[in-house]
Write an enzyme that holds these catalytic residues in place. Structure first.
Site, PDB file in Angstrom:
ATOM      1  N   CYS A 184       0.889  -1.119   0.246  1.00 32.26           N
ATOM      2  CA  CYS A 184      -0.737  -0.259   0.099  1.00 32.26           C
ATOM      3  C   CYS A 184       1.194   1.085   0.075  1.00 32.26           C
ATOM      4  O   CYS A 184       1.747   1.561   0.711  1.00 32.26           O
ATOM      5  CB  CYS A 184      -1.004  -0.148   1.798  1.00 32.26           C
ATOM      6  SG  CYS A 184      -2.165   1.125   2.104  1.00 32.26           S
ATOM      7  N   HIS A 185       0.415   2.254  -0.920  1.00 30.67           N
ATOM      8  CA  HIS A 185       1.343   3.748  -0.741  1.00 30.67           C
ATOM      9  C   HIS A 185       1.173   4.514   0.275  1.00 30.67           C
ATOM     10  O   HIS A 185       1.841   5.383   0.294  1.00 30.67           O
ATOM     11  CB  HIS A 185       1.074   4.042  -2.675  1.00 30.67           C
ATOM     12  CG  HIS A 185      -0.431   4.283  -3.256  1.00 30.67           C
ATOM     13  ND1 HIS A 185      -0.531   3.818  -4.068  1.00 30.67           N
ATOM     14  CD2 HIS A 185      -1.139   4.544  -2.247  1.00 30.67           C
ATOM     15  CE1 HIS A 185      -0.900   5.151  -4.138  1.00 30.67           C
ATOM     16  NE2 HIS A 185      -1.828   4.475  -3.260  1.00 30.67           N
ATOM     17  N   HIS A 213      -3.471   1.018   6.629  1.00 31.91           N
ATOM     18  CA  HIS A 213      -4.166   2.663   6.819  1.00 31.91           C
ATOM     19  C   HIS A 213      -4.000   3.148   7.944  1.00 31.91           C
ATOM     20  O   HIS A 213      -5.132   3.951   8.169  1.00 31.91           O
ATOM     21  CB  HIS A 213      -5.675   2.781   6.088  1.00 31.91           C
ATOM     22  CG  HIS A 213      -5.939   2.037   4.992  1.00 31.91           C
ATOM     23  ND1 HIS A 213      -6.780   1.586   3.573  1.00 31.91           N
ATOM     24  CD2 HIS A 213      -4.653   2.447   3.869  1.00 31.91           C
ATOM     25  CE1 HIS A 213      -6.483   1.427   2.205  1.00 31.91           C
ATOM     26  NE2 HIS A 213      -5.179   1.646   2.595  1.00 31.91           N
TER      27      HIS A 213
END
Lengths: 459, 459, 459, 459
Positions: free
Chosen positions: A177-178, A214
């Site tokens: 995930c960036h 996240h």
């Protein structure tokens, strides 16, 4: 991967009709000085995969493409997976219609979510669907390409990655995930602003990353030895940095993804560590920011309407065609993503260190072993080893661990088709501020609305 | 307690002006066939202690009193504690004025609490005050009567008990609460109702108890081999058991302590284990039931207004005097409490098994070691050993552990005078559904309002 | 066990040809004022079971027998188990010929063991055999009497009990051993000797028990409040208590089971806690006492020769017959064992607290969860709950935990037929002081010699 | 290390009279293209430090020296430490006379040790002395250069490193040992021998390292994707690889450090993972190889006599002088050590990954947190982060963990001056195969013989 002929590798792309990630990857592959091979695109929407086959092939013919890649859209997942070296998973767990319901039903009960793909009632129900799909992926990969490296990009990241490792613990899996890149960019901005240095590349911002996708935290960040958390402390003490925003301001940014970092900074002010993700994601993990639209604007971000997703989804194919017909500009250049670098490292073509999602085997000692967590990791030939990140601080663990447990429960609930356990996860999400009977009614509605995507569940 | 002359023991009663527990104890002591001795009453309100001295002495003169107990109100805690065999702690951590603020300030922010003495913003801030007082108690007990058994009755139970064991781990401490008796009574009712047996004594209801005070769970309950959780399942499936209540109904009960067990039963329906405490307490641990007064009534319970506590507080002395003057009836009979039995067991006069609050040394393997938890325990000469209760179920742990962590943080925050850590606990309470900046404003107001009870804190 | 008619229960006795325990139980049952029912005796030696049927029936006819018990020797384990309320396991895992080899082969390599039924190379290889038998027991019990309480008396206690709980975690199992009674008797002696009190009943000696069977420790022991570990300290400081013994002295005791407690006292001197078992057992857990016969005598105990066991085994039937024919005296009196009391407690006829072997669910927090450990436990209707015993001291854990791990490995090795894992356990026993290639040769010989008892192993 | 001027750094060298490590470092520093600065040499033997000052200065003047380093022997540790950027610890914990006793006394009791600096009775008693010295180092470093990186080379590695981190947890500490390089070299040999490839550089041998210093294990080793553990399995299956050696053979090697890898291979044969250290070290961790000299030779290694160490110690200064006078050859070239590279990485001059000793914060999840363990780690600017290495296998943990606990006990015993706890560690070392009273007698003799190095102990 002993004795692999590096020159030609096979990539299986699950979700090969992807209208985002796939295109990024194609470009990076075209520009790779060392990788060549074949990409098999599999998608339940074969037509979308075929468009990508066409587009990928087209890209290879553009000036600047230095590698030799071939693209094949295939009608069965088996064809894609058989003897693959890498498996890329980047799917939608259920169509946009399902996501629409994930958001609309809670909204009726007063629960708003700016994204809805990770956590909260929408993210957890989406997770149920995703886990069922990934259960099947895991078994097929174990059967057809057990030595392959599996890279997940699908959200909910944690639930998808965890399903793969829970169903087949021997698979080689990580999730990328960036979102952490974003906080590095933000810190690079502060370096430029306050230290009088030219804006550094985000990779020069050294961070220790720990948490879950996240909802990852930075407890240590430096740039050439400068303590950047100290700099954040200085920044938020400036007049006007922490302040209420208005709807007008936020709308004027013309982007559903923009934010004023008020959630990140407020959390930092009280916890002393920096959440990495954007405010849209963060606000889904911590109560209070999503009471109503007004509050959302007050903290300087906005809710992504489902209409926006529909629109983007529908326009994408035309855009690709326009590019191939020369009606839209196209520039073949490297993305900021790291997927091809990671593949190179795994093939023995140069080690690297970056953040990714992996089962906890001790990298965060105060989260449960086995749960998927996000930290830095060291990539080398056929190996991804997390760096130990140390424990989350006492106060932060109480924000993070309930989500870890809920995600674990959702995976378990999916694999055992246990509606009650899934509900317990949804109910104990801190944003589910309903009494239990109303939460149950909402949850029932959500399952009913997407039940065709929940085979095997007694709904 | 080697070689103790059991015939005469010394009890130090901290909070000796108590208008509730003290009177219960006095009666039970008067009726004890084996215990005699002296009770030293210490209270910051010496006058109240003196009234209890008078009342205790009066009770000993009533017909039926078979033991020899003397009561002494003393002006210093040292006089009370020196060489005591037992220390009973039953205090108010701060006056009713402080409790009034604990409730009124959150109410301004929309946060309601039916009790406010255990958890949530009011319970945690009360806990800060209590921990400061108990820090001092712990040191004085360690100094003046290190061999004494210390029995805590004060709320917040967990925080008070934990402060004692954290400050002086070598003290012999446990905490007692009769809330579990209530669920035994409720189950006894169901036995009578459905099994056609005469209503059993609550002690015949065998329960495995696990959790934290006021949020304890029953995962196994039997009466003569009958599975009582099965019976609860049967009960709530009956028409009309689970239903909304109206304000009128609830008010008609004329009691702030009555409840319709809707919270308990709803939780049971979805988790399969039975919360032990009354709904007023339960609703403070789980979000959704306290949104507004209407919702509270809907689930069949009510908020205890502070005016009620003031009234009871003010009327109590007159009532005692009236009793002693013969103007009010008085009957010397055993209470349903177990304090004197526990003392007997600790003196080697008969083992017993009951529930109590103790540091976790493994009795609940999926809660942190050291945290104070509530389970069954075995009392024998100079020994209280918890019975292992096994782990909390997967879903329930996510309701319970955040509170455990918050209570641990409050004790740590009190002992290190750390305002930020205390706030992190308040903010991560699941009922604090405010955005973090508003939660901080509320917390600041609460500390300001009670700051004279928070010496050493930089407020 | 809901609604059980207590008046008549069915006991399945596996190893019903037992020449020791069975007779003790028969007597205690005959004298029980509350229990009656049927005992089904199953044994691979049906003849031995039949003799016990005859003997049990005979006992019931003796004066003083107040209960109604019937005995049936049955040819199949299924008949014994079907619908049993209790299952008693008391078998020999392999014949004496196997035990002979267990001891003789290590002896060739210089390794001596006074007992050979619990730990060390002989105990662990015996454990392999036992685990295979108990795997079958577990499955049959789960099938034929899943609600029954299973009481194990067979050695190796830990391995047998653990196999049952590992194969079928839902079974109700505990293991009993009277070794702890012995240390209570020893402490009662010291009370008499030093405190001038009449010798107390062993049950008045209150002990906290923690460890594993035959290597259990007492970290707290009192008699009416007197600290008995202090008394042991005083005792061993007396001249002549700790001293070398001679072969002549030891032989003069005319008992292979007698000991001078030198091992127990030496360990106590350096660790400050008291090992409960007799020295014959203790010397098998800690290196150094078994170097040669001379050393064994020096510490005041002896090796039980296999010839003694053969003799006792062969003489037993004749003895029983002689009793029944009136040629040998017989007195019907209560044993010091607690089996019938425990059954009563489980039937709801009176709670009790005693020590037993159970899977660790937190009672010893610094030993692995799931491993079978020995502590005090509380017996009540259909329930056995261990009391938490607290952690083993830092130094002692290093003596105990390697054995715990080895026992766990043996059970795992048996269930997976893994010769290498079994060898790793044998090799890391602290008494296996051979280089690894010699240890392997010895282990191979041991397996070869008893291979008919190790079906499924690739030897 | 914010804003450090990298051009000039200060190194404090504790044990600056070192006759081994110091010279290696001096050479590597002289050849460093990026590092310059000052080295302060402190030693209780000031003369030895002065000789090193002279030698270091001389090296800088030799052709090929490209950096600017100055050497200063100082009479106080404070001068060395003040504001140092790096602290190198490389001392003898007690003189050779103490080591002589460490070995000679156990030998009287039949206990032999080929090295005696790490574990076993000699290593643990040496550890007691070392921990007392390092307690002082820790406090002085915290006081005078709290930001410095501390690199330990002294044995016992684990005990020294752990003392630093236990006394001052905020210090930045790691410990380095080249023993793992040796197994990489061995594997490189096998690659050459069996794969027909030219012998690779040891750094191309990728290994996952886990365990404790001198008892570290490799559970995964590859060379360009080839499984090297498979290769070891192939190797030891060759005729003549596993075989007994004779005294003559071993003596013919003319080196006390040479070995035939019989211990390593035998352990590998039965455990499937490869111990990294040389056989001299391994034989001190696992019983059976050191019964007598004959056995030692049989496994192809030898005992290092103390006379050898005396000789080397005495000859060293003359050798250095001879070099400086040109009577002995000298070649300025890079060593195979990694110290200067590590310093560069910590200064932000290039990341690296290698193995080192660090407190366990999760890198080996089945060893205790806080204990010092050896795994791979990632070095970057001002940061050393262990890579997670995963758990040790079930069987191996039982060989390793007792040593971990013993080392922890020795550090605790040293810091609390607790003779009994230290003895418990010595007694539970698996090579202490004496009965406890004899073990105590031996231990007492050892303490007596070195008591001047054990200040504060009541001996």
């Amino acid at each position: 991967m002993p004795d692999k002929e590096v020159a030609r590798i096979k990539i299986a792309y699950l979700g090969g009709g992807s209208r985002g990630w796939a295109h990024v990857l194609m470009r990076d592959l075209a520009l790779s000085p060392v990788l060549s091979g074949e990409v098999y695109l599999y998608d339940i929407n074969l037509e979308a995969a075929k468009l990508n086959e066409e587009f990928g092939t087209w890209i290879q013919q553009q000036p600047g493409a230095i590698s030799d890649w071939r693209y094949y859209a295939v009608p069965t997942i088996e064809e894609a997976l058989r003897d693959a070296d890498f498996v890329i998973c980047s799917i939608q767990p259920g169509p946009l219609e399902a996501m629409e319901q994930d958001l609309a039903i809670p909204a009726k009960y007063g629960l708003l979510y700016p994204v809805g793909d990770t956590i909260g009632a929408p993210g957890l129900v989406r997770g149920l669907r995703a886990a069922l799909i990934y259960e099947d992926f895991a078994q097929k990969i174990a059967d057809l390409c057990p030595q392959a490296w599996v890279i997940n990009y699908t959200n909910p990241m944690t639930i998808c990655t965890r399903t793969l490792t829970k169903v087949c613990p021997e698979l080689k899996v990580f999730g990328c995930c960036h979102e952490v890149f974003g906080v590095q960019e933000l810190l690079a901005e502060l370096v430029e602003k306050y230290l009088g240095a030219p804006r550094p590349n985000r990779r020069e911002i050294e961070v220790n990353v720990l948490g879950i996708n996240h909802f990852t935290w930075i407890d240590h960040a430096t740039y050439k030895g400068h303590d950047l958390l100290e700099l954040v402390r200085h920044h938020i003490a400036q007049e006007g940095v922490l302040r209420p925003y208005t709807k007008e301001e936020v709308l004027s940014w013309n982007s559903y993804f923009a934010c004023a970092h008020q959630v990140k900074y407020q959390l930092f002010k009280h916890y002393g560590v920096l959440a990495a993700a954007g405010d849209r994601h963060l606000a889904e993990f911590v109560p209070g920011f999503l009471t109503d639209e007004e509050t959302v604007y007050r903290y300087g971000f906005s809710l992504t309407p489902i209409s926006y997703r529909y629109q983007r989804w529908e326009e994408a194919p035309a855009k690709i065609k326009a590019i191939m017909e020369g009606k839209e500009p196209f520039k073949l250049e490297h993305s900021s993503e790291e997927g091809t670098e990671q593949m190179c490292a795994l093939l023995g073509l140069g080690d690297m260190m970056t953040n990714c999602n992996l089962p906890n085997e001790g990298q965060i000692p105060n989260l449960p072993l086995g749960a998927v967590v996000e930290t830095n990791a060291y990539f080398s030939r056929d190996s991804v080893r997390p760096l130990t990140a140390g424990p989350l601080p006492e106060g932060v663990i109480n924000l993070v661990e309930p989500h870890v447990r809920n995600q674990e429960m959702i995976v378990e609930a999916a694999l055992t088709r246990d509606v009650d356990l899934a509900f317990q996860a949804v109910f104990s999400d801190p944003l589910t501020t309903l009494p239990i009977d109303k939460a149950w009614a909402m949850f029932q509605e959500m399952l009913q609305a997407t039940k065709e995507w929940l085979p095997g569940f007694d709904i």
